[in-house]
Design a protein around this motif. Sequence first.
Motif, PDB file in Angstrom:
ATOM      1  N   LEU A   1     -37.191  -6.357  55.876  1.00  0.00           N
ATOM      2  CA  LEU A   1     -36.484  -7.040  56.956  1.00  0.00           C
ATOM      3  C   LEU A   1     -37.390  -7.106  58.180  1.00  0.00           C
ATOM      4  O   LEU A   1     -37.933  -6.080  58.601  1.00  0.00           O
ATOM      5  N   THR A   2     -37.549  -8.295  58.755  1.00  0.00           N
ATOM      6  CA  THR A   2     -38.380  -8.466  59.947  1.00  0.00           C
ATOM      7  C   THR A   2     -37.491  -8.851  61.123  1.00  0.00           C
ATOM      8  O   THR A   2     -36.743  -9.828  61.049  1.00  0.00           O
ATOM      9  N   TYR A   3     -37.575  -8.078  62.204  1.00  0.00           N
ATOM     10  CA  TYR A   3     -36.731  -8.302  63.383  1.00  0.00           C
ATOM     11  C   TYR A   3     -37.575  -8.630  64.608  1.00  0.00           C
ATOM     12  O   TYR A   3     -38.611  -8.003  64.861  1.00  0.00           O
ATOM     13  N   PHE A   4     -37.100  -9.625  65.381  1.00  0.00           N
ATOM     14  CA  PHE A   4     -37.616  -9.915  66.708  1.00  0.00           C
ATOM     15  C   PHE A   4     -36.427  -9.896  67.664  1.00  0.00           C
ATOM     16  O   PHE A   4     -35.336 -10.355  67.312  1.00  0.00           O
ATOM     17  N   ALA A   5     -36.617  -9.372  68.862  1.00  0.00           N
ATOM     18  CA  ALA A   5     -35.543  -9.359  69.858  1.00  0.00           C
ATOM     19  C   ALA A   5     -36.130  -9.622  71.234  1.00  0.00           C
ATOM     20  O   ALA A   5     -37.243  -9.192  71.555  1.00  0.00           O
ATOM     21  N   GLN A   6     -35.367 -10.357  72.045  1.00  0.00           N
ATOM     22  CA  GLN A   6     -35.819 -10.694  73.392  1.00  0.00           C
ATOM     23  C   GLN A   6     -34.605 -10.867  74.291  1.00  0.00           C
ATOM     24  O   GLN A   6     -33.613 -11.491  73.898  1.00  0.00           O
ATOM     25  N   SER A   7     -34.686 -10.314  75.504  1.00  0.00           N
ATOM     26  CA  SER A   7     -33.591 -10.493  76.465  1.00  0.00           C
ATOM     27  C   SER A   7     -33.727 -11.868  77.110  1.00  0.00           C
ATOM     28  O   SER A   7     -34.775 -12.197  77.675  1.00  0.00           O
ATOM     29  N   VAL A   8     -32.687 -12.681  76.996  1.00  0.00           N
ATOM     30  CA  VAL A   8     -32.678 -14.019  77.595  1.00  0.00           C
ATOM     31  C   VAL A   8     -32.386 -13.929  79.076  1.00  0.00           C
ATOM     32  O   VAL A   8     -32.999 -14.598  79.909  1.00  0.00           O
ATOM     33  N   ASP A   9     -31.418 -13.087  79.438  1.00  0.00           N
ATOM     34  CA  ASP A   9     -31.122 -12.765  80.830  1.00  0.00           C
ATOM     35  C   ASP A   9     -30.596 -11.333  80.866  1.00  0.00           C
ATOM     36  O   ASP A   9     -30.686 -10.615  79.865  1.00  0.00           O
ATOM     37  N   ALA A  10     -30.032 -10.925  81.987  1.00  0.00           N
ATOM     38  CA  ALA A  10     -29.634  -9.523  82.136  1.00  0.00           C
ATOM     39  C   ALA A  10     -28.601  -9.071  81.113  1.00  0.00           C
ATOM     40  O   ALA A  10     -28.553  -7.888  80.745  1.00  0.00           O
ATOM     41  N   ASP A  11     -27.769 -10.005  80.627  1.00  0.00           N
ATOM     42  CA  ASP A  11     -26.696  -9.618  79.724  1.00  0.00           C
ATOM     43  C   ASP A  11     -26.653 -10.436  78.440  1.00  0.00           C
ATOM     44  O   ASP A  11     -25.617 -10.493  77.770  1.00  0.00           O
TER      45      ASP A  11
END
Length: 205
Positions: free
Chosen positions: A91-101
């Motif tokens: 399993l390959t995961y990427f995560a990024q905050s778009v804004d504060a919430d």
Amino acid sequence: MCRIWIFLVFCLASLLASAQSSKVEVSYELCEDDMIRELMDFQEIRYYKVFVKGDFSGKMCNLVMVHCRDGKFSYDNKPVRFQEKDSVIQLTYFAQSVDADTSKISLKSKAIHSTSKYDVKNCKSHILMETYTETPLTTADTIPVIAYTTGLVQSFMFEGKPVTGIDYCGLRFAKINPEKWPEKYGVKDFVYYIIYFEPFDTGKE
């Protein structure tokens, strides 16, 4: 005599459960390319590759996203279901905050390639984190594979003044199931993924 029969039934049930389940190991791999890692850091992109290893023959795999909001859990009612014929699920995961919430999480495997946005409070300090367990896992268990979370909020002294910081390692190496994080540590807004197995029924597919 009755106690002997109860004991024998219990032993038989234990043996059957052991025969139907097998050991599962979860391991993690970060990006090894320095340039790509620097680019991801520049764009505040979190990355992890997860390997779930075991004997999955004859079993159906269910991959489920669990969303914790203000300490209350909701489960994706459409799990990714697939029969894994190999001995490793990758399993390959990427995560990024778009804004504060708001966070964007991408998941890629042989069975799925998806990107979705989730409401996660104060996610600027969230990272992808390993979900280590204190006890060994088997295919009979519900297995947490990764979390997108903050760490533990800690107060400490810096240059003689009290400050507040985040202790990621304290949560990571506590080896506590994420379902217990809200009550035990006050971590109440995060996303994590679980896998559970069931016997493969050809009549359902």
